[in-house]
Motif scaffolding. Sequence first.
Motif, PDB file in Angstrom:
ATOM      1  N   ALA A 155       0.835  -1.206   0.000  1.00 26.18           N
ATOM      2  CA  ALA A 155       0.000   0.000   0.000  1.00 26.18           C
ATOM      3  C   ALA A 155       0.871   1.258   0.000  1.00 26.18           C
ATOM      4  O   ALA A 155       0.607   2.218  -0.733  1.00 26.18           O
ATOM      5  CB  ALA A 155      -0.932  -0.020   1.215  1.00 26.18           C
ATOM      6  N   GLU A 156       1.926   1.237   0.812  1.00 28.17           N
ATOM      7  CA  GLU A 156       2.844   2.372   0.858  1.00 28.17           C
ATOM      8  C   GLU A 156       3.602   2.512  -0.460  1.00 28.17           C
ATOM      9  O   GLU A 156       3.798   3.621  -0.971  1.00 28.17           O
ATOM     10  CB  GLU A 156       3.832   2.192   2.013  1.00 28.17           C
ATOM     11  N   ARG A 157       4.011   1.387  -1.013  1.00 25.90           N
ATOM     12  CA  ARG A 157       4.793   1.406  -2.247  1.00 25.90           C
ATOM     13  C   ARG A 157       3.969   1.929  -3.422  1.00 25.90           C
ATOM     14  O   ARG A 157       4.495   2.596  -4.328  1.00 25.90           O
ATOM     15  CB  ARG A 157       5.290  -0.012  -2.538  1.00 25.90           C
ATOM     16  N   THR A 158       2.681   1.600  -3.432  1.00 21.45           N
ATOM     17  CA  THR A 158       1.821   1.954  -4.570  1.00 21.45           C
ATOM     18  C   THR A 158       0.996   3.209  -4.330  1.00 21.45           C
ATOM     19  O   THR A 158       0.363   3.726  -5.251  1.00 21.45           O
ATOM     20  CB  THR A 158       0.859   0.798  -4.895  1.00 21.45           C
ATOM     21  N   GLY A 159       0.977   3.690  -3.085  1.00 25.70           N
ATOM     22  CA  GLY A 159       0.178   4.863  -2.780  1.00 25.70           C
ATOM     23  C   GLY A 159      -1.311   4.579  -2.702  1.00 25.70           C
ATOM     24  O   GLY A 159      -2.136   5.469  -2.941  1.00 25.70           O
ATOM     25  N   CYS A 160      -1.662   3.344  -2.348  1.00 27.53           N
ATOM     26  CA  CYS A 160      -3.069   2.959  -2.216  1.00 27.53           C
ATOM     27  C   CYS A 160      -3.513   3.065  -0.761  1.00 27.53           C
ATOM     28  O   CYS A 160      -2.717   2.878   0.156  1.00 27.53           O
ATOM     29  CB  CYS A 160      -3.270   1.514  -2.677  1.00 27.53           C
ATOM     30  N   ASP A 161      -4.788   3.348  -0.562  1.00 24.81           N
ATOM     31  CA  ASP A 161      -5.350   3.288   0.778  1.00 24.81           C
ATOM     32  C   ASP A 161      -5.510   1.828   1.195  1.00 24.81           C
ATOM     33  O   ASP A 161      -5.882   0.979   0.379  1.00 24.81           O
ATOM     34  CB  ASP A 161      -6.723   3.971   0.815  1.00 24.81           C
ATOM     35  N   LEU A 162      -5.235   1.561   2.469  1.00 26.16           N
ATOM     36  CA  LEU A 162      -5.382   0.204   2.997  1.00 26.16           C
ATOM     37  C   LEU A 162      -6.399   0.203   4.122  1.00 26.16           C
ATOM     38  O   LEU A 162      -6.330   1.022   5.037  1.00 26.16           O
ATOM     39  CB  LEU A 162      -4.040  -0.321   3.520  1.00 26.16           C
ATOM     40  N   ILE A 163      -7.340  -0.723   4.055  1.00 21.30           N
ATOM     41  CA  ILE A 163      -8.320  -0.912   5.118  1.00 21.30           C
ATOM     42  C   ILE A 163      -8.028  -2.242   5.799  1.00 21.30           C
ATOM     43  O   ILE A 163      -7.957  -3.286   5.132  1.00 21.30           O
ATOM     44  CB  ILE A 163      -9.762  -0.927   4.567  1.00 21.30           C
ATOM     45  N   GLY A 164      -7.819  -2.218   7.105  1.00 21.10           N
ATOM     46  CA  GLY A 164      -7.514  -3.445   7.829  1.00 21.10           C
ATOM     47  C   GLY A 164      -7.901  -3.333   9.289  1.00 21.10           C
ATOM     48  O   GLY A 164      -8.059  -2.222   9.811  1.00 21.10           O
ATOM     49  N   HIS A 165      -8.082  -4.489   9.928  1.00 24.00           N
ATOM     50  CA  HIS A 165      -8.414  -4.541  11.349  1.00 24.00           C
ATOM     51  C   HIS A 165      -7.344  -5.330  12.092  1.00 24.00           C
ATOM     52  O   HIS A 165      -6.343  -5.754  11.511  1.00 24.00           O
ATOM     53  CB  HIS A 165      -9.784  -5.197  11.555  1.00 24.00           C
ATOM     54  N   GLU A 166      -7.582  -5.563  13.361  1.00 24.03           N
ATOM     55  CA  GLU A 166      -6.650  -6.339  14.178  1.00 24.03           C
ATOM     56  C   GLU A 166      -6.584  -7.784  13.689  1.00 24.03           C
ATOM     57  O   GLU A 166      -7.553  -8.319  13.142  1.00 24.03           O
ATOM     58  CB  GLU A 166      -7.130  -6.337  15.640  1.00 24.03           C
ATOM     59  N   GLU A 167      -5.441  -8.402  13.932  1.00 30.44           N
ATOM     60  CA  GLU A 167      -5.291  -9.814  13.594  1.00 30.44           C
ATOM     61  C   GLU A 167      -6.338 -10.646  14.345  1.00 30.44           C
ATOM     62  O   GLU A 167      -6.576 -10.443  15.534  1.00 30.44           O
ATOM     63  CB  GLU A 167      -3.882 -10.291  13.959  1.00 30.44           C
ATOM     64  N   GLY A 168      -6.988 -11.567  13.624  1.00 36.38           N
ATOM     65  CA  GLY A 168      -7.993 -12.422  14.233  1.00 36.38           C
ATOM     66  C   GLY A 168      -9.399 -11.861  14.189  1.00 36.38           C
ATOM     67  O   GLY A 168     -10.354 -12.519  14.619  1.00 36.38           O
ATOM     68  N   SER A 169      -9.556 -10.651  13.663  1.00 38.05           N
ATOM     69  CA  SER A 169     -10.888 -10.052  13.588  1.00 38.05           C
ATOM     70  C   SER A 169     -11.691 -10.653  12.436  1.00 38.05           C
ATOM     71  O   SER A 169     -11.186 -11.444  11.646  1.00 38.05           O
ATOM     72  CB  SER A 169     -10.782  -8.531  13.438  1.00 38.05           C
ATOM     73  N   ASP A 170     -12.953 -10.257  12.335  1.00 37.31           N
ATOM     74  CA  ASP A 170     -13.856 -10.800  11.326  1.00 37.31           C
ATOM     75  C   ASP A 170     -13.489 -10.253   9.942  1.00 37.31           C
ATOM     76  O   ASP A 170     -13.526  -9.037   9.726  1.00 37.31           O
ATOM     77  CB  ASP A 170     -15.295 -10.410  11.681  1.00 37.31           C
ATOM     78  N   PRO A 171     -13.137 -11.120   8.976  1.00 41.15           N
ATOM     79  CA  PRO A 171     -12.776 -10.652   7.631  1.00 41.15           C
ATOM     80  C   PRO A 171     -13.900  -9.866   6.969  1.00 41.15           C
ATOM     81  O   PRO A 171     -13.655  -8.901   6.244  1.00 41.15           O
ATOM     82  CB  PRO A 171     -12.494 -11.946   6.864  1.00 41.15           C
ATOM     83  N   ALA A 172     -15.147 -10.288   7.210  1.00 44.10           N
ATOM     84  CA  ALA A 172     -16.282  -9.590   6.601  1.00 44.10           C
ATOM     85  C   ALA A 172     -16.377  -8.152   7.089  1.00 44.10           C
ATOM     86  O   ALA A 172     -16.786  -7.254   6.342  1.00 44.10           O
ATOM     87  CB  ALA A 172     -17.576 -10.350   6.893  1.00 44.10           C
ATOM     88  N   ALA A 173     -16.001  -7.915   8.345  1.00 42.22           N
ATOM     89  CA  ALA A 173     -16.028  -6.553   8.886  1.00 42.22           C
ATOM     90  C   ALA A 173     -15.006  -5.670   8.167  1.00 42.22           C
ATOM     91  O   ALA A 173     -15.256  -4.490   7.901  1.00 42.22           O
ATOM     92  CB  ALA A 173     -15.745  -6.586  10.388  1.00 42.22           C
ATOM     93  N   VAL A 174     -13.843  -6.266   7.842  1.00 32.60           N
ATOM     94  CA  VAL A 174     -12.818  -5.531   7.082  1.00 32.60           C
ATOM     95  C   VAL A 174     -13.375  -5.160   5.715  1.00 32.60           C
ATOM     96  O   VAL A 174     -13.242  -4.012   5.251  1.00 32.60           O
ATOM     97  CB  VAL A 174     -11.535  -6.379   6.923  1.00 32.60           C
ATOM     98  N   VAL A 175     -13.999  -6.131   5.059  1.00 30.61           N
ATOM     99  CA  VAL A 175     -14.543  -5.893   3.721  1.00 30.61           C
ATOM    100  C   VAL A 175     -15.656  -4.847   3.769  1.00 30.61           C
ATOM    101  O   VAL A 175     -15.748  -3.981   2.889  1.00 30.61           O
ATOM    102  CB  VAL A 175     -15.056  -7.209   3.106  1.00 30.61           C
ATOM    103  N   TYR A 176     -16.479  -4.896   4.802  1.00 22.33           N
ATOM    104  CA  TYR A 176     -17.562  -3.913   4.950  1.00 22.33           C
ATOM    105  C   TYR A 176     -16.980  -2.498   5.005  1.00 22.33           C
ATOM    106  O   TYR A 176     -17.457  -1.586   4.315  1.00 22.33           O
ATOM    107  CB  TYR A 176     -18.379  -4.212   6.208  1.00 22.33           C
TER     108      TYR A 176
END
Length: 305
Positions: A155-176
């Motif tokens: 994300a830093e290399r390409t200049g893209c925004d990154l959306i992420g949560h804590e490790e072990g969290s619900d993947p669907a919540a990240v996607v939402y």
Amino acid sequence: MGFFDKLKEGLEKTRTNIANGLDSVFGDYSQVDDDFFDDLEEMLIMADVGVNASDKIVSEMKSRIREEHLKDRDDVKNALIKTLSDAMKRAGDTDETFDLGEQKTVILVIGVNGVGKTTSIGKLAMSFKENGKKVILAAADTFRAGAREQLEVWAERTGCDLIGHEEGSDPAAVVYDAVSAFESKDADILICDTAGRLHNKKNLMDELAKINRIFEKKLPDIRKEVLLVLDATTGQNALSQVREFKQVCEPTGIILTKMDGSAKGGIVIAIANEFDIPVKYIGVGEHADDLQKFDPEEFIRAIFY
């Protein structure tokens, strides 16, 4: 180095393997007989074309030789290259709109751990950014240690925004949250990393189902791609992974990584023979621009010419 030269260099191991195989088949060529076809089928299998696809190609060769009355060594060899070329074209993507143009797209990237999934996402993001697209990355592989950190680097290399949560969290919540960012920022492309936990198909199926429900509810009219990443060096094991993932979801395309490390590029033909899923990208090196759109004609030219 130009596009074709990079492709040719990246496929050097496959090129050498198949060239040596052809030399073996045609080295003692005297006539088209059962021994010739046995040697031909063995060569194809050794190039990881697969038993079923090799049998089909040999049958097509027999028909072509019979119908065109071929006997000369060079004519038979050219007929083989043409038959392989036709088989390779069946692996290609006829959907030219994957160039995306102005179409907003969500890309869900799936695959087992270790195949180069996150790296492929980064390379895709860089390619899209270079074409002027606004890209958002979603770190929805929340189970593998370090997965988010690895995507953060890209994300830093390409200049893209990154959306992420804590490790072990619900993947669907990240996607939402990623979908919300995609809408609010009026982005062009959303690329979602996912967990590659094939050993627990039930969990993986549930996760992907939840993610798809989010897409259907929040982005019903947005184009969606499901890209399955496979490691070309695993050969026929890659086919097993396709079968397994098809039980969980329906991939719309395949990314074949590490083609530069494989001498068995015939896996492209094996995939085309077994599944109606186009190969959309191949990885032929470590650099970001070494993830290239799969072009069957260029692929054949890089191997045989």
